[in-house]
Design an enzyme around this catalytic site. Structure first.
Site, PDB file in Angstrom:
ATOM      1  N   ARG A  82       0.109 -26.715  14.006  1.00 34.58           N
ATOM      2  CA  ARG A  82      -0.483 -27.172  15.069  1.00 34.58           C
ATOM      3  C   ARG A  82      -1.860 -26.381  15.099  1.00 34.58           C
ATOM      4  O   ARG A  82      -2.999 -27.063  15.459  1.00 34.58           O
ATOM      5  CB  ARG A  82       0.203 -26.860  16.469  1.00 34.58           C
ATOM      6  N   LYS A 184      -4.792 -27.049  20.584  1.00 33.84           N
ATOM      7  CA  LYS A 184      -4.942 -25.781  21.384  1.00 33.84           C
ATOM      8  C   LYS A 184      -6.339 -24.892  21.535  1.00 33.84           C
ATOM      9  O   LYS A 184      -6.310 -24.109  20.548  1.00 33.84           O
ATOM     10  CB  LYS A 184      -3.499 -25.043  21.039  1.00 33.84           C
ATOM     11  N   GLU A 220      -0.431 -34.116  32.007  1.00 35.00           N
ATOM     12  CA  GLU A 220       0.494 -32.780  31.639  1.00 35.00           C
ATOM     13  C   GLU A 220      -0.094 -31.740  32.764  1.00 35.00           C
ATOM     14  O   GLU A 220      -1.078 -32.271  33.658  1.00 35.00           O
ATOM     15  CB  GLU A 220       0.688 -32.220  30.344  1.00 35.00           C
TER      16      GLU A 220
HETATM   17  C1  LIG Z   1       0.402 -24.338  24.620  1.00 33.17           C
HETATM   18  C2  LIG Z   1       0.316 -25.388  25.538  1.00 33.17           C
HETATM   19  C3  LIG Z   1       1.662 -25.982  26.038  1.00 33.17           C
HETATM   20  C4  LIG Z   1       3.125 -25.387  25.632  1.00 33.17           C
HETATM   21  O1  LIG Z   1       3.192 -25.512  24.167  1.00 33.17           O
HETATM   22  P1  LIG Z   1       4.481 -24.780  23.578  1.00 33.17           P
HETATM   23  O2  LIG Z   1       4.403 -25.147  22.125  1.00 33.17           O
HETATM   24  O3  LIG Z   1       5.583 -25.381  24.139  1.00 33.17           O
HETATM   25  O4  LIG Z   1       4.163 -23.603  24.265  1.00 33.17           O
HETATM   26  C5  LIG Z   1       1.476 -27.482  26.688  1.00 33.17           C
HETATM   27  N1  LIG Z   1       0.416 -27.580  27.152  1.00 33.17           N
HETATM   28  C6  LIG Z   1      -0.935 -27.272  26.744  1.00 33.17           C
HETATM   29  C7  LIG Z   1      -2.134 -27.695  27.247  1.00 33.17           C
HETATM   30  C8  LIG Z   1      -0.975 -26.062  26.226  1.00 33.17           C
HETATM   31  O5  LIG Z   1      -1.746 -25.407  25.665  1.00 33.17           O
END
Ligand SMILES: *Cc1c(COP(=O)(O)O)cnc(C)c1O
Length: 341
Positions: A82, A184, A220
């Site tokens: 990722r 991210k 989300e």
């Molecule tokens: C990090 C993150 C998540 C959760 O991802 P995980 O890999 O399960 O920790 C969900 N939404 C956003 C916007 C994120 O930055």
């Protein structure tokens, strides 16, 4: 620093400096060999790319002590992948996957005293990140970058039980269509700060963001993916190109199918469908699943059948199974548990 003073079960989610961190520098078109250091500070140009144009990406993961006393991380290969996707989208160099995993191993290993004991509910949070470090004034990618990994012990997400939260449908948008919602990057968080501070002031725990194009589909929250359970015990998760692909959500989907024998569907979810669901949870590394009891859409309350007192039964099963896998109580699928030696 002495970890013996730590009251593991009462730690909050805050930064506490640990002994060692990993640093690698990208200069002249190549990554150096990397090194461990006790120095928790960074010296850089006042005009560094990260400071001027927010060229930075990160990851979040945890190290756990299992029931039989091993120290493990959970699917670090997916965090490495990722971060590669995130870096490419922001025109940053890729930090190789094998080196990412090696850096995680080195940092956790060097800070073993800070990995909370089994049963405390606390974990060692791991933060890999990368940023443009050379000066940039005309808008373009930086020439040089730094990759770092530090750790910080964090307390149990749920102190005294997982109480369902209340969230509001936000009037702010999180990610544009064809934008950066699926990587991210710190920039996705910077623009969410006003929205979350506003939601907190109004008495809500979190924001539900909708797709900005039609404002009709569930996307989300600021930092966690949604998972819904239908009245027939089916799992439904939102599908969208601007959702960050949560490793926790992807793992829960597999747990639902392979361990609990549940039907799982990933599809666009209309806001009008919310009242059809029996349970709702937020998925992310921090909490695994936080139960949502209520969504408020401009004054209209949507209450899930699971209520405001405890996690719904399916959410609870998913939570117990995945945390059981992470803590070594339940056999993990091949490759999910990465032991630190
Ligand atoms: C990090 C993150 C998540 C959760 O991802 P995980 O890999 O399960 O920790 C969900 N939404 C956003 C916007 C994120 O930055």
């Amino acid at each position: 620093m002495d970890n013996k003073a730590m009251d593991w079960s009462n730690l909050d989610f805050g930064y506490r400096k640990t002994n060692q961190r990993y640093v690698s520098n990208y200069k002249g078109g190549a990554w150096d060999d990397g090194y461990m250091t006790e120095d928790d500070t960074i010296t850089m140009s006042e005009c560094a790319g990260v400071l001027q144009y927010a060229q930075t990406v990160f990851e979040g993961m945890k190290a756990y002590t299992t029931e039989d006393g091993r120290i493990v991380t959970f699917r670090p290969d997916l965090n490495a992948d990722r971060m590669i996707d995130s870096a490419k989208r922001l025109e940053m160099p890729v930090f190789p996957k094998d080196r990412f995993i090696d850096a995680i191993e080195k940092v956790v290993s060097a800070n073993k005293d800070f990995v909370p004991p089994y049963g405390s509910g606390a974990t060692l949070y791991i933060r890999p990140y990368m940023f443009g470090i050379s000066p940039v004034i005309g808008v373009k990618p930086a020439e040089d970058y730094q990759f770092r990994v530090f750790t910080t012990p964090v307390g149990p997400y749920f102190k005294g039980g997982a109480k369902p939260i209340t969230i509001k449908v936000s009037d702010f948008d999180r990610a544009a269509p064809n934008g950066t919602g699926n990587i991210k990057a710190g920039l996705n968080y910077a623009m969410s700060l006003h929205a979350i501070v506003t939601a907190h002031k109004e008495g809500y725990d979190e924001n539900m963001y909708l797709d900005p194009q039609t404002r009709s589909k569930v996307e989300e929250t600021g930092g966690a993916n949604f998972l819904f359970v239908t009245k027939d015990n089916e799992i439904v998760t939102p599908q969208s190109d601007s959702i960050l692909p949560s490793i926790t959500r992807r793992s829960l989907v597999q747990v639902a199918r392979d361990y609990l024998g549940l039907k799982v569907t990933e599809r666009p979810i209309d806001i009008s469908e919310l009242s059809d669901f029996a349970e709702c949870g937020l998925c992310g590394t921090a909490a695994v699943i936080s139960p949502v009891g209520k969504v408020v859409d401009h004054g209209k309350e949507i209450c899930f059948a699971s209520g405001m007192d405890e996690m719904g039964p399916i959410t609870k099963k998913l939570y117990d199974t995945l945390t059981g896998i992470q803590m070594g109580r339940i056999e993990a699928p091949e490759g999910w548990i990465h032991e630190i030696v």
